[in-house]
Scaffold this active site. Structure first.
Site, PDB file in Angstrom:
ATOM      1  N   GLU A  34      31.898  19.651  25.168  1.00 17.36           N
ATOM      2  CA  GLU A  34      30.889  19.114  24.143  1.00 17.36           C
ATOM      3  C   GLU A  34      30.080  20.310  23.263  1.00 17.36           C
ATOM      4  O   GLU A  34      29.467  20.573  23.925  1.00 17.36           O
ATOM      5  CB  GLU A  34      30.120  18.076  24.362  1.00 17.36           C
ATOM      6  CG  GLU A  34      29.749  17.445  22.870  1.00 17.36           C
ATOM      7  CD  GLU A  34      28.718  16.462  23.597  1.00 17.36           C
ATOM      8  OE1 GLU A  34      28.160  15.422  22.986  1.00 17.36           O
ATOM      9  OE2 GLU A  34      28.792  15.838  25.081  1.00 17.36           O
ATOM     10  N   ARG A  93      29.829  20.920  40.698  1.00 16.50           N
ATOM     11  CA  ARG A  93      29.270  21.728  39.683  1.00 16.50           C
ATOM     12  C   ARG A  93      28.407  22.442  40.618  1.00 16.50           C
ATOM     13  O   ARG A  93      28.378  22.789  41.059  1.00 16.50           O
ATOM     14  CB  ARG A  93      28.752  21.104  38.850  1.00 16.50           C
ATOM     15  CG  ARG A  93      26.591  20.092  39.241  1.00 16.50           C
ATOM     16  CD  ARG A  93      26.888  19.678  38.392  1.00 16.50           C
ATOM     17  NE  ARG A  93      25.667  20.632  37.263  1.00 16.50           N
ATOM     18  CZ  ARG A  93      25.985  19.590  35.938  1.00 16.50           C
ATOM     19  NH1 ARG A  93      25.748  18.518  35.973  1.00 16.50           N
ATOM     20  NH2 ARG A  93      25.384  20.647  34.842  1.00 16.50           N
ATOM     21  N   LYS A 100      21.470  20.741  29.480  1.00 16.68           N
ATOM     22  CA  LYS A 100      22.239  20.824  27.443  1.00 16.68           C
ATOM     23  C   LYS A 100      20.382  21.121  27.232  1.00 16.68           C
ATOM     24  O   LYS A 100      20.500  21.463  26.263  1.00 16.68           O
ATOM     25  CB  LYS A 100      23.033  21.068  27.454  1.00 16.68           C
ATOM     26  CG  LYS A 100      24.081  21.643  27.301  1.00 16.68           C
ATOM     27  CD  LYS A 100      25.057  21.428  26.583  1.00 16.68           C
ATOM     28  CE  LYS A 100      26.537  21.405  26.649  1.00 16.68           C
ATOM     29  NZ  LYS A 100      27.698  21.605  26.019  1.00 16.68           N
TER      30      LYS A 100
END
Length: 556
Positions: free
Chosen positions: A40, A267, A277
């Protein structure tokens, strides 16, 4: 770097995903491998994304397949072309090339809208006018089922008309959404009539003002995968429950088969860093760091500016492997990869970060000495070292008195200067506060490249720079940004910031570094690995960033 070398470097260790791919190819389920990396564009990529990049692009390389770069640009409020461009740079810098042109989820907005209409016509999607707060109340909890929206049983015709009104901007934001009609009692909350479209009056960086309704990630992602004929859609574990919605959407629309399948892996959680983020953006906007590419940031661009190499990051991702088990990787594992890379490839040079003046009283005119650029790689050549009557050494390399364990310069004793002569400290000069300002020495002119002829032993070796022929430099000594291993657990990040995460010093480097290039790593002998800062450094303003110490850092 040749494609053959890159392929060898990025070979993915066998893991559960490669086992699945092997079985799919052997059984004929697939005759090719097609992956994608779908970030994204709402921030810069971080070290966790590097793992996903290496996995998706690496698998495509190993199986002679293809990998798309696709921007998940479904939320124009948080996205920016700056982030799009930074992501492209990071992927290319890591050594990978995507198939064809970059893709955007927004490329498929017309098709996605058509599939939404299809779901409405099938009676499995409806326009809901619950507010976001009411929707949360209706959704239920992990232990209690949700309840149906009062708008759930509208007719197909009414839903089509209302969805058209949404598209035409006749609903305010938050006043209407398109939801899937699945099961409000599902044990998986993601299946309790999830939102597929919402109203957002925001200009989009790719489509401008064409749309005021935007699809949600879960609706967009699976359809984008199917349109692009992705065979193996690889996500992190937080999307595990979402796989049920991924499959439900694809099974309920008339899209080309066979359908892609989603696989999840753990992850990357790196000790002492943040990979949110939102929190990284806060560090930037609050001015705690010098932008997304601050060398203390775990972003790919920050690591690059600090002096990390693509090869080191690829090797790090290869070593940590791919599993379904959540774990935290020690920061020292990342440092080990860059230290090994630079030890093998970085040219050597000398820099004095905390200088103190040395006068060699019995030395005459300047000499030009030769020094290897790398002790084990003669093919990297040699460099000139000007040796003069006055030099600088590091203040930590001299003591007036010391025990036998101290193998540097001591008053009345000898030490060897790297690539030069043996010197002996005779006396010192101090200022009014008692600080040593000058060390007066003598040198043995017969010790260039050899031991003293009378057999006396000189154990220590220290680095130096000519005080007359050098380049002034700024040294940015970077340490970890946080004082704790898990900063994401802190209520206030300011309370766990390391006040010593950046210490700036001013000293001197040898003249050969006048032409240092940004991102080129150097081993400053006995100091650490450094690179010229790509933002503030130049030929006329030498600014060097500490990449990593010569030895492993102390753990948290």
């Amino acid at each position: 770097m040749s494609e053959e070398i890159l392929t060898a470097e990025t070979e993915t260790r066998a893991n559960f995903i490669t086992h699945i791919i092997d079985e799919d190819l052997a059984s004929g389920k697939h005759n090719n491998v097609y992956t994608r990396f779908p970030p994204e564009p709402n921030g810069y990529l971080h070290i966790g994304h590097a793992k996903s990049i290496c996995l998706n692009f690496g698998i495509a390389q190993e199986y002679n397949g293809k990998c798309n770069l696709r921007f998940d640009d479904t939320n124009p409020v948080k996205e920016d072309v700056e982030y799009v461009d930074s992501i492209k740079r990071d992927v290319e810098w890591l050594g990978f090339k995507w198939e064809g042109e970059p893709r955007y989820a927004s490329d498929y907005f017309d098709q996605l809208y058509g599939y939404a209409i299809e779901l409405i016509n099938k009676g499995v999607a409806y326009v809901c006018e619950l507010s976001p707060e009411e929707m949360r109340e209706y959704r239920g909890t992990l232990t209690e089922p949700g309840k149906n929206s009062p708008y759930r049983d509208r007719s197909v015709e009414e839903n089509l008309a209302l969805f058209e009104k949404m598209k035409n901007g006749e609903f305010a934001e938050g006043k209407a959404s398109l939801r899937a009609k699945i099961d409000m009692a599902s044990p998986f909350i993601v299946m309790r009539d999830p939102v597929l479209y919402r109203v957002k009056f925001a200009s989009h960086h790719q489509t401008g003002d064409k749309w005021c309704i935007y699809p949600m990630y879960d609706f967009t992602h699976c359809i984008s995968d199917a349109i692009e004929r992705i065979t193996h859609s690889i996500c992190t574990l937080e999307f595990q429950d979402n796989r049920r919605l991924y499959d439900w959407i694809l099974e309920n629309i008339s899209i080309q088969r066979p359908l892609p399948h989603q696989y999840e892996f753990s992850r990357l959680n790196l000790e002492g860093t943040l990979t949110s983020k939102r929190k990284l953006l806060k560090l930037v906007t609050d001015g705690i760091v010098d932008g997304w590419n601050d060398p203390r940031m775990p972003t790919i661009s920050g690591l690059r500016r600090r002096g990390y190499t693509p090869a080191a990051l690829r090797e790090f991702c290869r070593r940590i492997g791919v599993t379904k088990q959540d774990n935290v990787v020690e920061y020292s594992a990342l440092e080990a990869c860059i230290r090994e890379d630079l030890n093998e490839n970085a040219p050597r040079a000398m820099a004095v970060i905390n200088p103190v003046r040395v006068v060699i009283e019995n030395f005459g005119e300047k000499e030009i000495l030769k020094a290897p650029n790398h002790p084990n790689r003669p093919e990297l050549g040699e460099r000139d070292l000007p040796f003069t009557r006055e030099i600088y050494i590091d203040e930590a390399d001299f003591r007036e008195e010391a025990n036998k364990q101290y193998k540097r310069l001591v008053l009345g004793k000898e030490v060897r200067l790297r690539n030069a002569y043996v010197i002996k400290a005779e006396r010192v000069e101090k200022d009014a506060s008692g600080q040593i300002t000058t060390i007066f020495c003598t040198y043995d002119s017969e010790t260039l490249g050899k031991n003293p002829s009378d057999g006396r032993k000189v154990k220590g070796v220290i680095h130096w720079v000519s005080a007359e022929d050098n380049k002034p430099a700024e040294f940015r000594i970077y340490d970890r940004l946080f004082t704790v291993a898990n900063p994401s657990a802190a209520e206030d990040l300011n309370e766990v910031l390391n006040p010593q995460s950046l210490v700036v010093k001013h000293g001197f480097v040898e003249p050969s570094l006048a032409n240092a290039k940004a991102e080129q790593g150097y081993q400053f002998e006995r100091e650490g690995y450094f690179c010229l800062d790509s933002k503030d450094g130049s030929k006329d303003n030498l600014v060097f960033n500490l990449t990593v110490n010569l030895k492993e850092s102390v753990a948290f």
